[in-house]
Design a protein around this motif. Structure first.
Motif, PDB file in Angstrom:
ATOM      1  N   PHE A   1      -2.401  -8.491   4.135  1.00  0.00           N
ATOM      2  CA  PHE A   1      -1.477  -7.630   4.061  1.00  0.00           C
ATOM      3  C   PHE A   1      -1.321  -7.158   2.457  1.00  0.00           C
ATOM      4  O   PHE A   1      -1.935  -7.914   1.717  1.00  0.00           O
ATOM      5  N   TYR A   2      -0.552  -6.177   2.279  1.00  0.00           N
ATOM      6  CA  TYR A   2      -0.571  -5.639   0.633  1.00  0.00           C
ATOM      7  C   TYR A   2       0.771  -5.487   0.457  1.00  0.00           C
ATOM      8  O   TYR A   2       1.796  -5.244   1.063  1.00  0.00           O
ATOM      9  N   GLN A   3       0.779  -5.863  -0.965  1.00  0.00           N
ATOM     10  CA  GLN A   3       1.901  -5.890  -1.859  1.00  0.00           C
ATOM     11  C   GLN A   3       2.045  -5.015  -2.820  1.00  0.00           C
ATOM     12  O   GLN A   3       0.875  -4.697  -3.364  1.00  0.00           O
ATOM     13  N   ILE A   4       2.959  -4.347  -3.120  1.00  0.00           N
ATOM     14  CA  ILE A   4       3.140  -3.566  -4.281  1.00  0.00           C
ATOM     15  C   ILE A   4       4.501  -4.312  -5.276  1.00  0.00           C
ATOM     16  O   ILE A   4       5.569  -4.513  -4.578  1.00  0.00           O
ATOM     17  N   GLY A   5       4.059  -4.980  -6.094  1.00  0.00           N
ATOM     18  CA  GLY A   5       4.895  -5.675  -6.933  1.00  0.00           C
ATOM     19  C   GLY A   5       5.267  -5.402  -8.311  1.00  0.00           C
ATOM     20  O   GLY A   5       4.591  -4.812  -8.859  1.00  0.00           O
TER      21      GLY A   5
ATOM     22  N   THR B   1      -6.104  -9.034  10.722  1.00  0.00           N
ATOM     23  CA  THR B   1      -6.689  -7.850   9.501  1.00  0.00           C
ATOM     24  C   THR B   1      -6.779  -6.745  10.290  1.00  0.00           C
ATOM     25  O   THR B   1      -7.046  -6.996  11.437  1.00  0.00           O
ATOM     26  N   ARG B   2      -6.881  -5.806   9.569  1.00  0.00           N
ATOM     27  CA  ARG B   2      -7.352  -4.269  10.168  1.00  0.00           C
ATOM     28  C   ARG B   2      -7.909  -3.400   9.142  1.00  0.00           C
ATOM     29  O   ARG B   2      -7.987  -3.766   8.308  1.00  0.00           O
ATOM     30  N   ASP B   3      -8.472  -2.569   9.766  1.00  0.00           N
ATOM     31  CA  ASP B   3      -8.964  -1.556   9.030  1.00  0.00           C
ATOM     32  C   ASP B   3      -7.947  -0.337   8.824  1.00  0.00           C
ATOM     33  O   ASP B   3      -7.498   0.161   9.843  1.00  0.00           O
ATOM     34  N   LEU B   4      -7.707   0.272   7.715  1.00  0.00           N
ATOM     35  CA  LEU B   4      -6.940   1.125   7.421  1.00  0.00           C
ATOM     36  C   LEU B   4      -7.807   2.583   7.115  1.00  0.00           C
ATOM     37  O   LEU B   4      -8.673   2.734   6.549  1.00  0.00           O
ATOM     38  N   LEU B   5      -7.468   3.622   8.162  1.00  0.00           N
ATOM     39  CA  LEU B   5      -8.434   4.379   8.448  1.00  0.00           C
ATOM     40  C   LEU B   5      -7.844   6.022   8.056  1.00  0.00           C
ATOM     41  O   LEU B   5      -6.454   5.996   8.168  1.00  0.00           O
TER      42      LEU B   5
ATOM     43  N   THR C   1      -4.796   6.464   5.675  1.00  0.00           N
ATOM     44  CA  THR C   1      -4.874   6.057   4.225  1.00  0.00           C
ATOM     45  C   THR C   1      -4.284   7.162   3.270  1.00  0.00           C
ATOM     46  O   THR C   1      -4.050   6.797   2.003  1.00  0.00           O
ATOM     47  N   ALA C   2      -4.198   8.153   3.865  1.00  0.00           N
ATOM     48  CA  ALA C   2      -3.626   9.251   2.956  1.00  0.00           C
ATOM     49  C   ALA C   2      -2.244   9.077   2.723  1.00  0.00           C
ATOM     50  O   ALA C   2      -1.627   9.122   1.320  1.00  0.00           O
ATOM     51  N   LEU C   3      -1.441   8.212   3.827  1.00  0.00           N
ATOM     52  CA  LEU C   3       0.115   8.132   3.367  1.00  0.00           C
ATOM     53  C   LEU C   3       0.024   6.741   2.499  1.00  0.00           C
ATOM     54  O   LEU C   3       0.767   6.827   1.635  1.00  0.00           O
ATOM     55  N   TRP C   4      -1.154   5.792   2.660  1.00  0.00           N
ATOM     56  CA  TRP C   4      -1.123   4.634   1.547  1.00  0.00           C
ATOM     57  C   TRP C   4      -1.140   5.257   0.226  1.00  0.00           C
ATOM     58  O   TRP C   4      -0.595   4.705  -0.780  1.00  0.00           O
ATOM     59  N   ASN C   5      -2.174   6.393  -0.036  1.00  0.00           N
ATOM     60  CA  ASN C   5      -2.363   6.715  -1.330  1.00  0.00           C
ATOM     61  C   ASN C   5      -1.241   7.540  -2.160  1.00  0.00           C
ATOM     62  O   ASN C   5      -0.923   7.009  -3.037  1.00  0.00           O
ATOM     63  N   ARG C   6      -0.586   8.015  -0.800  1.00  0.00           N
ATOM     64  CA  ARG C   6       0.774   8.777  -1.582  1.00  0.00           C
ATOM     65  C   ARG C   6       1.752   7.817  -1.925  1.00  0.00           C
ATOM     66  O   ARG C   6       2.287   7.973  -2.909  1.00  0.00           O
TER      67      ARG C   6
ATOM     68  N   GLY D   1       6.413  -5.178   0.705  1.00  0.00           N
ATOM     69  CA  GLY D   1       5.353  -5.244   1.794  1.00  0.00           C
ATOM     70  C   GLY D   1       4.762  -3.690   2.119  1.00  0.00           C
ATOM     71  O   GLY D   1       5.521  -3.055   2.766  1.00  0.00           O
ATOM     72  N   GLU D   2       3.695  -3.434   1.517  1.00  0.00           N
ATOM     73  CA  GLU D   2       3.365  -2.070   1.806  1.00  0.00           C
ATOM     74  C   GLU D   2       3.260  -1.688   3.351  1.00  0.00           C
ATOM     75  O   GLU D   2       3.325  -0.680   3.771  1.00  0.00           O
ATOM     76  N   ASP D   3       2.550  -2.720   3.902  1.00  0.00           N
ATOM     77  CA  ASP D   3       2.030  -2.299   5.345  1.00  0.00           C
ATOM     78  C   ASP D   3       3.548  -1.962   6.231  1.00  0.00           C
ATOM     79  O   ASP D   3       3.548  -1.082   6.892  1.00  0.00           O
ATOM     80  N   ARG D   4       4.561  -2.875   5.917  1.00  0.00           N
ATOM     81  CA  ARG D   4       5.726  -2.615   6.591  1.00  0.00           C
ATOM     82  C   ARG D   4       6.449  -1.254   5.938  1.00  0.00           C
ATOM     83  O   ARG D   4       7.216  -0.663   6.943  1.00  0.00           O
TER      84      ARG D   4
END
Ligand code: HAM
Length: 448
Positions: free
Chosen positions: A150-154, A35-39, A43-48, A335-338
């Motif tokens: 991990f995170y998925q966008i499905g 597991t890990r912290d997204l910082l 996180t701006a890229l994750w939001n975009r 797989g959003e992380d990938r």
């Protein structure tokens, strides 16, 4: 009552013991392995990425579903399959207080189907098109691109028909999303694994199994086990020495029934009509039991061995298997992380978000004015850093630069008394005098 009281006491003791040993070793807490912290700024890229998914999926008529992250274990066992790695080895399962077995979701297709049945969504205009974004949990061996949380966008399309245009449009949607993000090296692979009736997949699996029995001694332990539990999964093997053996095995394309063959040909035609490039891969069988007919995977650059960034397929029998009405279904999960890793490897890294204005204030009156100014500017969408305590102007300007601020607003008691404030542009050091209304006007005009 007695039992539960005793188990409460036991668990309280265990907590106390682990706390004491923790204090004795003075170790620090760390995120659990896998597991890990997204910082920020990542996180701006994750939001975009997530905003882009919402925008693109919305143009295809999808609405968002947010299912819970834990469900009855039996839901995943029945949907994904009791013999799959996901269910047999990787789920985080616990006995809930009512002693029912509960699991953190390893994927969300099962939950979406459960929700479809529970809310009688077959009464809605069909097909129902839903997407989800959120964490999934699998106890896998962590490595680059593989995590335990991990995170998925499905997305899932339920209750439509088995029209090949639906398969193609779902794939077109995910490729459009990847295009919009400029994902490097996105490569789509497709296959058809037939359906579960006689003379199609079942017939093929029987043939595959007997072909595998003949070469059993040359296969590794995992593949040997899979001959019994799930022969199709042997095709997934990445072991070097198994590759030439697998190349000689019977291919499913030669065993599809006429209906599945026609369906597969039409899916390919539909993809071509949409200008979606694909590669056929007869070994693409996927690791979850619910698939039938169309399966697909998308790989991307910069990910090493864990390069599958999206997987999906058709699952026409699943809703019925979970106790619902006969329902067609197809979907995918990214797989959003990938996805993020691949974008980062390609240099798409967001810059550290700066501030529009840093308010350097000194004095009682200036503080009150600074609070008011910050409120006005923020409500106009301008980002403001307001230091909580007084700072010498030199120090304040230093900190304004460190925070990558565009302007420093200098407010001393004199400026406040005169109603004329100093605005410094940090890039070139120029200063100008502005009144309160002029400041807002100026900042709005000079917005990026
Ligand atoms: P899946 O292939 O198991 O399919 O997972 C989809 C994607 O999730 C993978 O391609 C990968 O990018 C990512 N993924 C899986 N496990 C991990 C992990 N441990 N760490 C990081 N990323 C991971 C499903 O989950 C199906 N529910 C997809 C689907 C939806 N099929 C139909 N509808």
């Amino acid at each position: 009552m007695f039992l539960s009281l005793r188990s409460c006491k036991a668990s309280a003791c265990a907590v106390k013991e682990s706390l004491l040993s923790f204090m004795a070793t003075k170790s620090r807490f760390q995120a659990i392995r896998g597991t890990r912290d997204l910082l920020p700024p990542e996180t701006a890229l994750w939001n975009r990425v997530e905003e882009t998914a919402r925008e693109v999926f919305c143009t295809f008529g999808f609405g968002e579903i947010r299912p819970p992250i834990f469900e009855p274990t039996e839901l995943f066992a029945r949907a994904v399959g009791g013999d799959t790695d996901i269910v047999s080895k990787e789920m985080y399962t616990f006995e809930d207080r009512d002693e029912s077995s509960t699991s953190l979701r390893p994927e969300a297709t099962a939950s979406v189907c459960r929700a479809y049945i529970e809310h009688g969504m077959q009464q809605l205009p069909l097909p129902v098109k839903l997407y989800y974004i959120g964490p999934m949990f699998r106890r896998e061996r962590p490595q680059k691109g593989r995590y335990r949380q991990f995170y998925q966008i499905g997305a899932e399309v339920l209750g439509g028909s088995d029209a090949p245009a639906i398969d193609a449009e779902v794939i077109e949607m995910v490729m459009t999303f990847f295009d919009r993000l400029q994902l490097p090296g996105a490569q789509l692979e497709i296959n058809s694994i037939g359906h579960n009736a006689d003379n199609c997949r079942r017939g093929y699996v029987t043939q595959l199994k007997s072909a595998l029995e003949k070469v059993k001694d040359k296969l590794g332990a995992d593949s040997q086990r899979r001959i019994e539990t799930n022969p199709l999964r042997v095709l997934d093997s990445k072991l070097e020495h198994e590759q030439p053996i697998i190349a000689t095995l019977p291919k499913i394309a030669d065993h599809l029934c006429d209906e599945c063959k026609t369906h597969y040909a039409a899916v390919k035609h539909q993809l071509e009509m949409r200008g979606v490039l694909y590669r056929e891969n007869w070994r693409l069988v996927r690791g979850l039991d619910y698939y039938m007919r169309t399966t697909f995977e998308i790989t991307a650059a910069g990910l090493g061995s864990q390069n599958a960034v999206c997987g999906g397929g058709r699952y026409d029998g699943l809703v019925e298997l979970l106790g619902g009405p006969p329902t067609k279904g197809i979907g995918f999960a990214i797989g959003e992380d990938r996805l993020i890793l691949s974008l980062q490897e390609a240099g798409k890294v967001p810059t550290v978000a700066g501030r529009d204005v840093y308010i350097a204030w000194m004095g009682e009156h200036a503080h009150a004015t600074a609070i008011r100014a910050a409120k006005t500017l923020r409500s106009a969408g301008i980002s403001v850093e307001l230091p909580p305590t007084e700072q010498k102007f030199g120090k304040a300007l230093e900190r304004a630069s460190k925070l990558n601020s565009r302007y420093a607003l200098i407010l001393g008691d004199n400026e406040v008394a005169e109603g004329s404030w100093t605005l410094k542009t940090l890039a070139d050091g120029t200063q100008q005098k502005v009144t309160e209304p002029e400041l807002l006007e100026f900042l709005k005009r000079h917005r990026d």
